[in-house]
Design a protein around this motif. Structure first.
Motif, PDB file in Angstrom:
ATOM      1  N   VAL A 250      27.142 -24.609 -13.822  1.00 28.97           N
ATOM      2  CA  VAL A 250      25.921 -24.998 -13.102  1.00 28.97           C
ATOM      3  C   VAL A 250      26.162 -25.024 -11.598  1.00 28.97           C
ATOM      4  CG1 VAL A 250      24.296 -26.890 -12.738  1.00 28.97           C
ATOM      5  CG2 VAL A 250      24.979 -26.272 -15.059  1.00 28.97           C
ATOM      6  N   ILE A 251      27.291 -25.599 -11.178  1.00 33.09           N
ATOM      7  CA  ILE A 251      27.582 -25.711  -9.743  1.00 33.09           C
ATOM      8  C   ILE A 251      27.786 -24.321  -9.125  1.00 33.09           C
ATOM      9  CG2 ILE A 251      29.239 -26.574  -8.055  1.00 33.09           C
ATOM     10  CD1 ILE A 251      29.699 -28.967  -9.892  1.00 33.09           C
ATOM     11  N   VAL A 252      28.587 -23.489  -9.801  1.00 32.25           N
ATOM     12  CA  VAL A 252      28.859 -22.151  -9.258  1.00 32.25           C
ATOM     13  C   VAL A 252      27.590 -21.306  -9.252  1.00 32.25           C
ATOM     14  CG1 VAL A 252      30.207 -20.040  -9.584  1.00 32.25           C
ATOM     15  CG2 VAL A 252      31.276 -22.260  -9.958  1.00 32.25           C
TER      16      VAL A 252
ATOM     17  N   ALA B 116      25.877 -13.880 -10.244  1.00 26.30           N
ATOM     18  CA  ALA B 116      27.213 -13.270 -10.254  1.00 26.30           C
ATOM     19  C   ALA B 116      28.248 -14.195 -10.880  1.00 26.30           C
ATOM     20  CB  ALA B 116      27.621 -12.917  -8.823  1.00 26.30           C
ATOM     21  N   SER B 117      27.986 -15.507 -10.892  1.00 25.09           N
ATOM     22  CA  SER B 117      28.935 -16.448 -11.484  1.00 25.09           C
ATOM     23  C   SER B 117      29.056 -16.262 -12.989  1.00 25.09           C
ATOM     24  CB  SER B 117      28.499 -17.878 -11.176  1.00 25.09           C
ATOM     25  OG  SER B 117      27.224 -18.137 -11.731  1.00 25.09           O
TER      26      SER B 117
ATOM     27  N   ILE C 285      32.324 -29.469 -21.686  1.00 24.05           N
ATOM     28  CA  ILE C 285      31.559 -30.191 -20.661  1.00 24.05           C
ATOM     29  C   ILE C 285      32.005 -29.749 -19.272  1.00 24.05           C
ATOM     30  CG2 ILE C 285      31.021 -32.480 -19.748  1.00 24.05           C
ATOM     31  CD1 ILE C 285      31.508 -33.600 -22.530  1.00 24.05           C
ATOM     32  N   HIS C 286      33.324 -29.629 -19.090  1.00 22.98           N
ATOM     33  CA  HIS C 286      33.869 -29.166 -17.807  1.00 22.98           C
ATOM     34  C   HIS C 286      33.353 -27.772 -17.481  1.00 22.98           C
ATOM     35  CE1 HIS C 286      37.743 -28.734 -15.184  1.00 22.98           C
ATOM     36  NE2 HIS C 286      36.632 -28.654 -14.480  1.00 22.98           N
ATOM     37  N   LEU C 287      33.372 -26.890 -18.461  1.00 25.08           N
ATOM     38  CA  LEU C 287      32.918 -25.512 -18.243  1.00 25.08           C
ATOM     39  C   LEU C 287      31.438 -25.473 -17.900  1.00 25.08           C
ATOM     40  CD1 LEU C 287      33.620 -22.479 -18.372  1.00 25.08           C
ATOM     41  CD2 LEU C 287      33.053 -22.554 -20.805  1.00 25.08           C
ATOM     42  N   LEU C 288      30.638 -26.278 -18.577  1.00 26.58           N
ATOM     43  CA  LEU C 288      29.197 -26.280 -18.329  1.00 26.58           C
ATOM     44  C   LEU C 288      28.879 -26.797 -16.927  1.00 26.58           C
ATOM     45  CD1 LEU C 288      26.342 -25.849 -19.444  1.00 26.58           C
ATOM     46  CD2 LEU C 288      26.426 -28.205 -20.319  1.00 26.58           C
ATOM     47  N   VAL C 289      29.542 -27.866 -16.504  1.00 26.20           N
ATOM     48  CA  VAL C 289      29.290 -28.421 -15.171  1.00 26.20           C
ATOM     49  C   VAL C 289      29.706 -27.429 -14.087  1.00 26.20           C
ATOM     50  CG1 VAL C 289      29.929 -30.261 -13.573  1.00 26.20           C
ATOM     51  CG2 VAL C 289      29.473 -30.802 -15.966  1.00 26.20           C
ATOM     52  N   VAL C 290      30.865 -26.805 -14.262  1.00 24.23           N
ATOM     53  CA  VAL C 290      31.326 -25.818 -13.279  1.00 24.23           C
ATOM     54  C   VAL C 290      30.375 -24.631 -13.231  1.00 24.23           C
ATOM     55  CG1 VAL C 290      33.175 -24.183 -12.757  1.00 24.23           C
ATOM     56  CG2 VAL C 290      33.739 -26.525 -13.416  1.00 24.23           C
TER      57      VAL C 290
ATOM     58  N   TYR D 189      38.237 -33.975 -10.145  1.00 20.19           N
ATOM     59  CA  TYR D 189      38.561 -32.591  -9.769  1.00 20.19           C
ATOM     60  C   TYR D 189      37.346 -31.902  -9.143  1.00 20.19           C
ATOM     61  CZ  TYR D 189      43.235 -31.633 -11.660  1.00 20.19           C
ATOM     62  OH  TYR D 189      44.591 -31.587 -11.866  1.00 20.19           O
ATOM     63  N   ILE D 190      36.210 -31.998  -9.807  1.00 18.70           N
ATOM     64  CA  ILE D 190      35.007 -31.337  -9.303  1.00 18.70           C
ATOM     65  C   ILE D 190      34.573 -31.961  -7.984  1.00 18.70           C
ATOM     66  CG2 ILE D 190      32.582 -30.871  -9.798  1.00 18.70           C
ATOM     67  CD1 ILE D 190      33.314 -30.791 -12.759  1.00 18.70           C
ATOM     68  N   GLY D 191      34.652 -33.295  -7.886  1.00 18.02           N
ATOM     69  CA  GLY D 191      34.283 -33.968  -6.648  1.00 18.02           C
ATOM     70  C   GLY D 191      35.148 -33.553  -5.476  1.00 18.02           C
ATOM     71  N   VAL D 192      36.455 -33.409  -5.719  1.00 19.05           N
ATOM     72  CA  VAL D 192      37.358 -32.971  -4.647  1.00 19.05           C
ATOM     73  C   VAL D 192      36.975 -31.584  -4.156  1.00 19.05           C
ATOM     74  CG1 VAL D 192      39.730 -32.228  -4.190  1.00 19.05           C
ATOM     75  CG2 VAL D 192      39.310 -34.422  -5.294  1.00 19.05           C
ATOM     76  N   ALA D 193      36.672 -30.672  -5.090  1.00 19.68           N
ATOM     77  CA  ALA D 193      36.297 -29.309  -4.688  1.00 19.68           C
ATOM     78  C   ALA D 193      35.012 -29.310  -3.866  1.00 19.68           C
ATOM     79  CB  ALA D 193      36.139 -28.444  -5.940  1.00 19.68           C
ATOM     80  N   LEU D 194      34.029 -30.111  -4.290  1.00 20.72           N
ATOM     81  CA  LEU D 194      32.758 -30.151  -3.565  1.00 20.72           C
ATOM     82  C   LEU D 194      32.920 -30.775  -2.178  1.00 20.72           C
ATOM     83  CD1 LEU D 194      30.318 -31.227  -6.439  1.00 20.72           C
ATOM     84  CD2 LEU D 194      30.603 -28.950  -5.448  1.00 20.72           C
ATOM     85  N   ILE D 195      33.686 -31.847  -2.089  1.00 21.83           N
ATOM     86  CA  ILE D 195      33.864 -32.517  -0.799  1.00 21.83           C
ATOM     87  C   ILE D 195      34.668 -31.641   0.161  1.00 21.83           C
ATOM     88  CG2 ILE D 195      34.906 -34.506   0.336  1.00 21.83           C
ATOM     89  CD1 ILE D 195      32.290 -35.096  -1.066  1.00 21.83           C
ATOM     90  N   VAL D 196      35.655 -30.914  -0.354  1.00 21.08           N
ATOM     91  CA  VAL D 196      36.408 -29.999   0.515  1.00 21.08           C
ATOM     92  C   VAL D 196      35.471 -28.938   1.079  1.00 21.08           C
ATOM     93  CG1 VAL D 196      38.161 -28.179   0.498  1.00 21.08           C
ATOM     94  CG2 VAL D 196      38.661 -30.382  -0.533  1.00 21.08           C
ATOM     95  N   GLY D 197      34.557 -28.428   0.246  1.00 19.93           N
ATOM     96  CA  GLY D 197      33.594 -27.455   0.741  1.00 19.93           C
ATOM     97  C   GLY D 197      32.684 -28.043   1.809  1.00 19.93           C
ATOM     98  N   GLU D 198      32.216 -29.272   1.584  1.00 20.72           N
ATOM     99  CA  GLU D 198      31.376 -29.924   2.588  1.00 20.72           C
ATOM    100  C   GLU D 198      32.144 -30.175   3.884  1.00 20.72           C
ATOM    101  OE1 GLU D 198      28.153 -30.704   2.546  1.00 20.72           O
ATOM    102  OE2 GLU D 198      27.926 -29.718   0.601  1.00 20.72           O
TER     103      GLU D 198
END
Length: 236
Positions: free
Chosen positions: A208-210, A217-218, A201-206, A91-100
């Motif tokens: 950090v990325i945001v 502001a995140s 874990i999901h919340l922590l990774v998101v 899920y996180i990878g898809v979001a990052l790659i779509v942004g790229e």
């Protein structure tokens, strides 16, 4: 049936097409259904749990049913949580790659090879996400089914050993409600038990990325999400 299928069939659930094609032609009979795996038979699970309960009674002066269930099903829970983490990573990878990819499409200096790499990676991550998502729920319901059968077997054997005086304190309606409603919640909750371990874990990774993307502001959005969790638990 599915355990004997080749791995591409297991990944894609293609082994179920045979039964689906039969169901298109007629109403399914008992003979059309695949044989239940030996490890999923109620008699075997019940005997396994009876042995586990005797082991728990021998191990502690104050045996605890929850502790016994945790000890016997912890590895299944860990494997399911690991599979859930693979889905979260996809899920996180898809979001990052779509942004790229969107950033590359809006950048006139981006090379075609870079865009093709992003598109190919997005395709592979989408495939991984699709496979892991369905297998999380498949194995989750399988896990919940085993929990339900184990709990029902223990309760059934306990009821058979109750004395007549003890039975006067419990009505037949309470026992029927426990078997018909309460135990089925364990099966329905099977695909979601692992969220207790994977959601932080999901919340922590998101977070950090945001935080890297938009800064402090995140923290406002994440804080509101965390504050709403107790309210959701109360009203759900």
């Amino acid at each position: 049936l599915n355990h004997k299928s080749p791995w591409p069939s297991l990944l894609s659930f293609a082994y179920s097409w045979k039964m689906i094609n039969v169901a298109r032609r007629k109403v399914l009979d008992k003979e059309d259904l695949p044989q239940v795996a030996g490890s999923d038979e109620a008699a075997r699970i019940g005997a396994w749990m009876e042995d586990a309960w005797r082991e728990e009674c021998a191990r502690s002066d104050k045996p605890n049913v929850l502790r016994m269930f945790v000890r016997k099903f912890c590895w299944w829970f860990i494997c399911l949580a690991a599979l859930q983490l693979c889905e979260v990573a996809a899920y996180i990878g898809v979001a990052l790659i779509v942004g790229e990819l969107l950033g590359g499409l809006s950048d006139p200096t981006a090379s075609l090879g870079y865009l093709m790499t992003c598109a190919s990676t997005l395709l592979l991550l989408g495939l991984l996400l699709n496979i892991t998502h369905h297998h999380v729920f498949h194995e989750g319901f399988h896990f919940g089914m085993r929990l339900r059968v184990a709990a029902m077997s223990l309760a059934y054997n306990k009821v058979l050993r109750l004395s007549l005086r003890a039975l006067t304190d419990v009505s037949a309606g309470q026992i029927m409600n426990m078997f018909s409603s309460d135990f089925y919640r364990m099966e329905y909750g099977g695909p979601f038990f692992q969220f207790v371990a994977t959601s932080p874990i999901h919340l922590l990774v998101v977070l950090v990325i945001v935080y890297q993307k938009i800064g402090p502001a995140s923290l406002i959005g994440i804080s509101l999400l965390v504050l709403l969790l107790p309210a959701q638990m109360v009203f759900s």
